[in-house]
Scaffold this active site. Sequence first.
Site, mmCIF file in Angstrom:
data_model
loop_
_atom_site.group_PDB
_atom_site.id
_atom_site.type_symbol
_atom_site.label_atom_id
_atom_site.label_comp_id
_atom_site.label_asym_id
_atom_site.label_seq_id
_atom_site.Cartn_x
_atom_site.Cartn_y
_atom_site.Cartn_z
ATOM 1 N N ASN A 95 53.453 36.715 109.283
ATOM 2 C CA ASN A 95 53.404 35.940 108.042
ATOM 3 C C ASN A 95 53.575 36.786 106.781
ATOM 4 O O ASN A 95 54.028 36.295 105.752
ATOM 5 C CB ASN A 95 52.119 35.120 107.986
ATOM 6 C CG ASN A 95 52.200 33.917 108.909
ATOM 7 O OD1 ASN A 95 53.246 33.676 109.532
ATOM 8 N ND2 ASN A 95 51.132 33.146 109.006
ATOM 9 N N HIS A 175 38.715 33.621 104.057
ATOM 10 C CA HIS A 175 38.939 32.439 104.890
ATOM 11 C C HIS A 175 39.066 32.897 106.343
ATOM 12 O O HIS A 175 40.157 33.027 106.879
ATOM 13 C CB HIS A 175 40.220 31.739 104.416
ATOM 14 C CG HIS A 175 40.505 30.484 105.172
ATOM 15 N ND1 HIS A 175 39.611 29.450 105.284
ATOM 16 C CD2 HIS A 175 41.610 30.089 105.856
ATOM 17 C CE1 HIS A 175 40.154 28.490 105.996
ATOM 18 N NE2 HIS A 175 41.358 28.855 106.360
HETATM 19 O O1 TXD Z 1 43.068 26.932 104.548
HETATM 20 C C1 TXD Z 1 44.164 27.373 104.676
HETATM 21 N N1 TXD Z 1 44.648 28.213 103.771
HETATM 22 C C2 TXD Z 1 45.001 26.987 105.828
HETATM 23 C C3 TXD Z 1 46.142 27.791 106.163
HETATM 24 C C4 TXD Z 1 44.755 25.780 106.537
HETATM 25 C C5 TXD Z 1 45.646 25.346 107.479
HETATM 26 C C6 TXD Z 1 46.859 26.067 107.820
HETATM 27 N N2 TXD Z 1 46.909 27.363 107.268
HETATM 28 C C7 TXD Z 1 48.129 28.166 107.454
HETATM 29 O O2 TXD Z 1 49.223 27.535 106.794
HETATM 30 C C8 TXD Z 1 48.588 28.329 108.877
HETATM 31 O O3 TXD Z 1 47.836 29.307 109.550
HETATM 32 C C9 TXD Z 1 50.018 28.733 108.665
HETATM 33 O O4 TXD Z 1 50.100 30.121 108.388
HETATM 34 C C10 TXD Z 1 50.449 27.933 107.430
HETATM 35 C C11 TXD Z 1 51.301 26.702 107.744
HETATM 36 O O5 TXD Z 1 50.668 25.907 108.695
HETATM 37 P P1 TXD Z 1 51.404 24.626 109.321
HETATM 38 O O6 TXD Z 1 50.440 23.936 110.188
HETATM 39 O O7 TXD Z 1 52.113 23.866 108.262
HETATM 40 O O8 TXD Z 1 52.512 25.368 110.234
HETATM 41 P P2 TXD Z 1 53.911 24.750 110.726
HETATM 42 O O9 TXD Z 1 53.776 23.284 110.972
HETATM 43 O O10 TXD Z 1 54.356 25.620 111.831
HETATM 44 O O11 TXD Z 1 54.879 24.923 109.473
HETATM 45 C C12 TXD Z 1 55.257 26.154 108.971
HETATM 46 C C13 TXD Z 1 56.641 25.993 108.402
HETATM 47 C C14 TXD Z 1 57.715 25.680 109.468
HETATM 48 O O12 TXD Z 1 58.392 24.483 109.153
HETATM 49 C C15 TXD Z 1 58.642 26.880 109.392
HETATM 50 O O13 TXD Z 1 60.007 26.573 109.653
HETATM 51 C C16 TXD Z 1 58.436 27.337 107.958
HETATM 52 O O14 TXD Z 1 57.031 27.211 107.763
HETATM 53 N N3 TXD Z 1 58.890 28.693 107.701
HETATM 54 C C17 TXD Z 1 59.540 29.043 106.567
HETATM 55 N N4 TXD Z 1 59.861 28.328 105.485
HETATM 56 C C18 TXD Z 1 60.518 28.976 104.500
HETATM 57 N N5 TXD Z 1 60.864 30.278 104.561
HETATM 58 C C19 TXD Z 1 60.539 31.020 105.626
HETATM 59 N N6 TXD Z 1 60.863 32.318 105.681
HETATM 60 C C20 TXD Z 1 59.849 30.399 106.693
HETATM 61 N N7 TXD Z 1 59.398 30.838 107.897
HETATM 62 C C21 TXD Z 1 58.812 29.775 108.494
#
Ligand code: TXD
Length: 308
Positions: A95, A175
């Site tokens: 990440n 967190h």
């Molecule tokens: O309290 C908090 N801060 C949190 C954090 C609570 C819940 C989730 N938390 C974290 O948020 C979790 O551990 C993940 O690191 C993120 C996103 O969680 P989510 O559940 O939304 O994960 P998904 O469904 O896998 O979505 C992540 C998206 C996915 O569509 C990927 O294609 C995209 O991120 N992604 C990117 N987008 C743009 N640019 C880049 N480089 C990229 N890489 C992946």
Amino acid sequence: MKNKVTIVGAGNVGATAAHWAAEKEFADIVLIDVIPDMPKGKALDLMETGPVEGFDTKIIGTNDYKDTANSDVVVITAGLARKPGMSRDDLLEANRKIVYECTENVVKYSPDAILVIVSNPLDAMCHVAKAVSKFPKNRVFGMAGILDTARFRCFISMEMGVSVEDIQAMVLGGHGDTMVPLPRYTTVAGVPITELLPKEKIDAMVKRTAQAGGEIVALLKTGSAYYSPSASVIQIVEAILKDKKRVVPCAAYLEGEYGIKGLYVGVPVKIGAKGVEQVMELKLTADEQAALNKSAAAVRELVDIMKL
Ligand code: TXD
């Protein structure tokens, strides 16, 4: 002119955040992701919900950062989510690269935006976004405490059979599993729960709160929580756009407050149009301060690994 909010990462948290935001009609929304066309599909689907739900929010899905230009607020949710058995810290390597790249792209087109980080490990990812953006600390911070306190409030409500609306809670620290729920500052209609519930019950809820993310991961099996995290981040976006001066816990950059320097940690802050406008300092007992120091040390360990 209408406000503009970009949500980077159109996965579970990002897309659901767009959903909550669309209902609120406080800004145009841009949903961006690396997966070709997927954000366009989700944005269009959400726009087509407008006639049913009665909102006129414009939602654009894109793979091109040009479309994010001049955003007022950018929420970064891009990155991997936990699977069963993983800790948030296990996401660090993957990440940090993703958050680095997203921040670089975002600031190119929105140099005045406020960045609200969601990707995990949250506090460490705030450091990445701050280092890459070079934005002042008030314009880079993270969402975690609203979620953690919401979980604590939910458990208290279930235990006591009272409305969540009458429960206020406080959770400090990083967190992660070392987060520090503070029962002394957690109240039902103004009365500390330490006066309302036996210690064993409170201890059990404190423990459940610290492990609440993992509880959901274990049940979902394919990812982590997203309804509550997305609602929590939209509460921050709303506080910024409406300059509400909400007092909520967020991951904020500390420069001596709570005896902690040069580190993002969850503390109560005032959120308004300028982002983090003030860090509120609570008086802590020796035990609470020790727990906060331990949590801060866990964040520091991750930050040191990254050598930003
Ligand atoms: O309290 C908090 N801060 C949190 C954090 C609570 C819940 C989730 N938390 C974290 O948020 C979790 O551990 C993940 O690191 C993120 C996103 O969680 P989510 O559940 O939304 O994960 P998904 O469904 O896998 O979505 C992540 C998206 C996915 O569509 C990927 O294609 C995209 O991120 N992604 C990117 N987008 C743009 N640019 C880049 N480089 C990229 N890489 C992946």
